[in-house]
Design a protein around this motif. Sequence first.
Motif, PDB file in Angstrom:
ATOM      1  N   LEU A  53       0.796  -1.231   0.000  1.00  0.00           N
ATOM      2  CA  LEU A  53       0.000   0.000   0.000  1.00  0.00           C
ATOM      3  C   LEU A  53       0.824   1.276   0.000  1.00  0.00           C
ATOM      4  O   LEU A  53       0.274   2.362   0.078  1.00  0.00           O
ATOM      5  N   GLY A  54       2.124   1.184  -0.053  1.00  0.00           N
ATOM      6  CA  GLY A  54       2.934   2.387  -0.158  1.00  0.00           C
ATOM      7  C   GLY A  54       3.056   3.143   1.148  1.00  0.00           C
ATOM      8  O   GLY A  54       2.879   2.597   2.240  1.00  0.00           O
ATOM      9  N   GLY A  55       3.342   4.463   1.024  1.00  0.00           N
ATOM     10  CA  GLY A  55       3.609   5.293   2.189  1.00  0.00           C
ATOM     11  C   GLY A  55       2.346   5.855   2.826  1.00  0.00           C
ATOM     12  O   GLY A  55       1.224   5.542   2.426  1.00  0.00           O
ATOM     13  N   PRO A  56       2.521   6.731   3.828  1.00  0.00           N
ATOM     14  CA  PRO A  56       1.385   7.271   4.591  1.00  0.00           C
ATOM     15  C   PRO A  56       0.337   7.969   3.723  1.00  0.00           C
ATOM     16  O   PRO A  56      -0.856   7.832   3.968  1.00  0.00           O
ATOM     17  N   ARG A  57       0.770   8.728   2.706  1.00  0.00           N
ATOM     18  CA  ARG A  57      -0.209   9.453   1.897  1.00  0.00           C
ATOM     19  C   ARG A  57      -1.024   8.500   1.020  1.00  0.00           C
ATOM     20  O   ARG A  57      -2.235   8.676   0.857  1.00  0.00           O
ATOM     21  N   ASP A  58      -0.356   7.482   0.463  1.00  0.00           N
ATOM     22  CA  ASP A  58      -1.099   6.501  -0.326  1.00  0.00           C
ATOM     23  C   ASP A  58      -2.078   5.734   0.563  1.00  0.00           C
ATOM     24  O   ASP A  58      -3.201   5.426   0.148  1.00  0.00           O
ATOM     25  N   ARG A  59      -1.670   5.442   1.791  1.00  0.00           N
ATOM     26  CA  ARG A  59      -2.555   4.735   2.722  1.00  0.00           C
ATOM     27  C   ARG A  59      -3.728   5.625   3.134  1.00  0.00           C
ATOM     28  O   ARG A  59      -4.861   5.149   3.287  1.00  0.00           O
ATOM     29  N   ALA A  60      -3.469   6.914   3.299  1.00  0.00           N
ATOM     30  CA  ALA A  60      -4.559   7.839   3.620  1.00  0.00           C
ATOM     31  C   ALA A  60      -5.569   7.899   2.483  1.00  0.00           C
ATOM     32  O   ALA A  60      -6.787   7.952   2.710  1.00  0.00           O
ATOM     33  N   LEU A  61      -5.055   7.899   1.255  1.00  0.00           N
ATOM     34  CA  LEU A  61      -5.936   7.892   0.085  1.00  0.00           C
ATOM     35  C   LEU A  61      -6.872   6.693   0.121  1.00  0.00           C
ATOM     36  O   LEU A  61      -8.102   6.836   0.004  1.00  0.00           O
ATOM     37  N   LEU A  87       0.686  21.326   0.487  1.00  0.00           N
ATOM     38  CA  LEU A  87       0.317  20.852  -0.838  1.00  0.00           C
ATOM     39  C   LEU A  87       1.536  20.726  -1.745  1.00  0.00           C
ATOM     40  O   LEU A  87       2.465  21.544  -1.676  1.00  0.00           O
ATOM     41  N   PRO A  88       1.528  19.719  -2.623  1.00  0.00           N
ATOM     42  CA  PRO A  88       2.594  19.633  -3.631  1.00  0.00           C
ATOM     43  C   PRO A  88       2.386  20.716  -4.693  1.00  0.00           C
ATOM     44  O   PRO A  88       1.369  21.401  -4.729  1.00  0.00           O
ATOM     45  N   ARG A  89       3.374  20.846  -5.590  1.00  0.00           N
ATOM     46  CA  ARG A  89       3.307  21.891  -6.608  1.00  0.00           C
ATOM     47  C   ARG A  89       2.078  21.712  -7.499  1.00  0.00           C
ATOM     48  O   ARG A  89       1.411  22.688  -7.860  1.00  0.00           O
ATOM     49  N   ASP A  90       1.787  20.494  -7.884  1.00  0.00           N
ATOM     50  CA  ASP A  90       0.628  20.202  -8.738  1.00  0.00           C
ATOM     51  C   ASP A  90      -0.220  19.140  -8.038  1.00  0.00           C
ATOM     52  O   ASP A  90      -0.045  17.940  -8.260  1.00  0.00           O
ATOM     53  N   PRO A  91      -1.151  19.544  -7.161  1.00  0.00           N
ATOM     54  CA  PRO A  91      -1.913  18.582  -6.352  1.00  0.00           C
ATOM     55  C   PRO A  91      -2.689  17.557  -7.186  1.00  0.00           C
ATOM     56  O   PRO A  91      -2.703  16.371  -6.838  1.00  0.00           O
ATOM     57  N   GLN A  92      -3.317  17.992  -8.270  1.00  0.00           N
ATOM     58  CA  GLN A  92      -4.103  17.062  -9.082  1.00  0.00           C
ATOM     59  C   GLN A  92      -3.217  15.981  -9.691  1.00  0.00           C
ATOM     60  O   GLN A  92      -3.563  14.787  -9.699  1.00  0.00           O
ATOM     61  N   HIS A  93      -2.052  16.400 -10.200  1.00  0.00           N
ATOM     62  CA  HIS A  93      -1.128  15.423 -10.782  1.00  0.00           C
ATOM     63  C   HIS A  93      -0.608  14.469  -9.703  1.00  0.00           C
ATOM     64  O   HIS A  93      -0.477  13.253  -9.936  1.00  0.00           O
ATOM     65  N   ALA A  94      -0.308  14.992  -8.523  1.00  0.00           N
ATOM     66  CA  ALA A  94       0.180  14.147  -7.437  1.00  0.00           C
ATOM     67  C   ALA A  94      -0.884  13.133  -7.012  1.00  0.00           C
ATOM     68  O   ALA A  94      -0.574  11.973  -6.708  1.00  0.00           O
ATOM     69  N   LEU A  95      -2.139  13.557  -6.985  1.00  0.00           N
ATOM     70  CA  LEU A  95      -3.229  12.634  -6.648  1.00  0.00           C
ATOM     71  C   LEU A  95      -3.355  11.553  -7.707  1.00  0.00           C
ATOM     72  O   LEU A  95      -3.504  10.361  -7.383  1.00  0.00           O
ATOM     73  N   GLN A  96      -3.298  11.937  -8.976  1.00  0.00           N
ATOM     74  CA  GLN A  96      -3.387  10.952 -10.051  1.00  0.00           C
ATOM     75  C   GLN A  96      -2.255   9.939  -9.963  1.00  0.00           C
ATOM     76  O   GLN A  96      -2.445   8.741 -10.202  1.00  0.00           O
ATOM     77  N   ALA A  97      -1.054  10.413  -9.590  1.00  0.00           N
ATOM     78  CA  ALA A  97       0.094   9.505  -9.445  1.00  0.00           C
ATOM     79  C   ALA A  97      -0.148   8.521  -8.306  1.00  0.00           C
ATOM     80  O   ALA A  97       0.183   7.323  -8.413  1.00  0.00           O
ATOM     81  N   ALA A  98      -0.724   8.995  -7.197  1.00  0.00           N
ATOM     82  CA  ALA A  98      -1.008   8.112  -6.066  1.00  0.00           C
ATOM     83  C   ALA A  98      -2.053   7.061  -6.442  1.00  0.00           C
ATOM     84  O   ALA A  98      -1.938   5.888  -6.075  1.00  0.00           O
ATOM     85  N   VAL A  99      -3.093   7.467  -7.172  1.00  0.00           N
ATOM     86  CA  VAL A  99      -4.109   6.521  -7.627  1.00  0.00           C
ATOM     87  C   VAL A  99      -3.486   5.485  -8.551  1.00  0.00           C
ATOM     88  O   VAL A  99      -3.789   4.284  -8.469  1.00  0.00           O
ATOM     89  N   SER A 100      -2.594   5.933  -9.438  1.00  0.00           N
ATOM     90  CA  SER A 100      -1.920   5.011 -10.358  1.00  0.00           C
ATOM     91  C   SER A 100      -1.090   3.981  -9.590  1.00  0.00           C
ATOM     92  O   SER A 100      -1.092   2.785  -9.910  1.00  0.00           O
ATOM     93  N   ARG A 101      -0.376   4.427  -8.541  1.00  0.00           N
ATOM     94  CA  ARG A 101       0.425   3.491  -7.727  1.00  0.00           C
ATOM     95  C   ARG A 101      -0.470   2.464  -7.048  1.00  0.00           C
ATOM     96  O   ARG A 101      -0.124   1.275  -6.968  1.00  0.00           O
ATOM     97  N   LEU A 102      -1.612   2.914  -6.542  1.00  0.00           N
ATOM     98  CA  LEU A 102      -2.536   1.992  -5.868  1.00  0.00           C
ATOM     99  C   LEU A 102      -3.083   0.961  -6.847  1.00  0.00           C
ATOM    100  O   LEU A 102      -3.159  -0.236  -6.534  1.00  0.00           O
ATOM    101  N   ARG A 103      -3.423   1.404  -8.047  1.00  0.00           N
ATOM    102  CA  ARG A 103      -3.930   0.469  -9.053  1.00  0.00           C
ATOM    103  C   ARG A 103      -2.869  -0.555  -9.436  1.00  0.00           C
ATOM    104  O   ARG A 103      -3.164  -1.752  -9.604  1.00  0.00           O
ATOM    105  N   LYS A 104      -1.619  -0.112  -9.558  1.00  0.00           N
ATOM    106  CA  LYS A 104      -0.534  -1.041  -9.906  1.00  0.00           C
ATOM    107  C   LYS A 104      -0.306  -2.041  -8.779  1.00  0.00           C
ATOM    108  O   LYS A 104      -0.015  -3.215  -9.032  1.00  0.00           O
TER     109      LYS A 104
END
Length: 356
Positions: A53-61, A87-104
């Motif tokens: 499940l990755g790190g704390p932010r991915d787990r929070a997601l 917040l990261p520089r591009d929050p939407q992109h960072a969220l999409q990356a976290a969702v992609s990691r979870l799907r993988k």
Amino acid sequence: MAHEARTDASQRPPCPVPAATRAATPAIDTLPAMDVRILGPLEVLHEGQPVGLGGPRDRALLTLLVAHAGQVVSSDRLIEAMWGDHLPRDPQHALQAAVSRLRKALQAVGAPNVVVTRSPGYALDIEPEAVDAARFERLIERARRHEDPAARAAALQEAFVLWRGPPLADVTYEDWAEPEISRLEEVRLGAVEDEIDAQLALGRHAEVLGRLGTLVEEHPGRERLRGQLMLALYRAGRQAEALELYEKTRVSLVEELGLDPGRDLQRLQQRILRQDPSLDWSPPPPTRTNLPEPLTSFVGREEETERVAKLLAESRLVTLTGPGGSGKTRLAAEAGAALADRYRDGVWLVELAPLT
């Protein structure tokens, strides 16, 4: 001629739990392929294989999606839960990356893609039974339907096996998680009180005294727990301690909230003062029966058992039908045991198979 009602016992196969594993396996139907656990640290298994499940932010997601399984959680809410004010520089992109990691991570163990994109955010597309919290609540509701206190206590104890620690343990200190944590804790505590009521009904007041003392200290505002402790003390021959507990409760409520104890607690105090015989425990009269003692738990057939009970209330003769091995005899025995108190002459098993 007796009116005959029929029900097919083969509509759903039985799913017994071996007695040797009953203490570690809750009384549920077969576990879903996707098993998501939030009653403790977050865990996800697919067919028994853990999902990374990755790190704390991915787990929070994932935790936020699980807490709202089947509902859409907006991207803005997910971003706030994952990063807060940092917040990261591009929050939407960072969220999409976290969702992609979870799907993988799910794909790595052969799990289907259950994290789906739905405007204005994402949703976890799983059955409610895939989440241990939902299973726990269903098991509690099922346990409360047992009229027999021994069966009710056992069913509640098996449900508690699902708890591995504080709910949503990974996000305990997050503001967005507090309402769901509080709700789940309230459900569990209510079930604990139900289980203690069942133990008291079985005359196990001495056995629950220690637990009740600890619970009252941990939850000083729960008058139901205090009433249970007063009753257990009284039945254990400690009437003075029971009355002293009431007085301490009364003084505490008056000083802190300006309130008197609730009516139930007041009535219990009065009954203890006059040594009301109805407070004493006496074993229930034995039910006459020759039904065999079950060696395994009986799960997954609640609908059929309830249907048999309803048919027996309407008809003098009920026939269970189905192919060999579908569990007709076990269903009949379990239904009879559950309804034993209904019949003055008890419930009896008569084997006809050996006859010619």
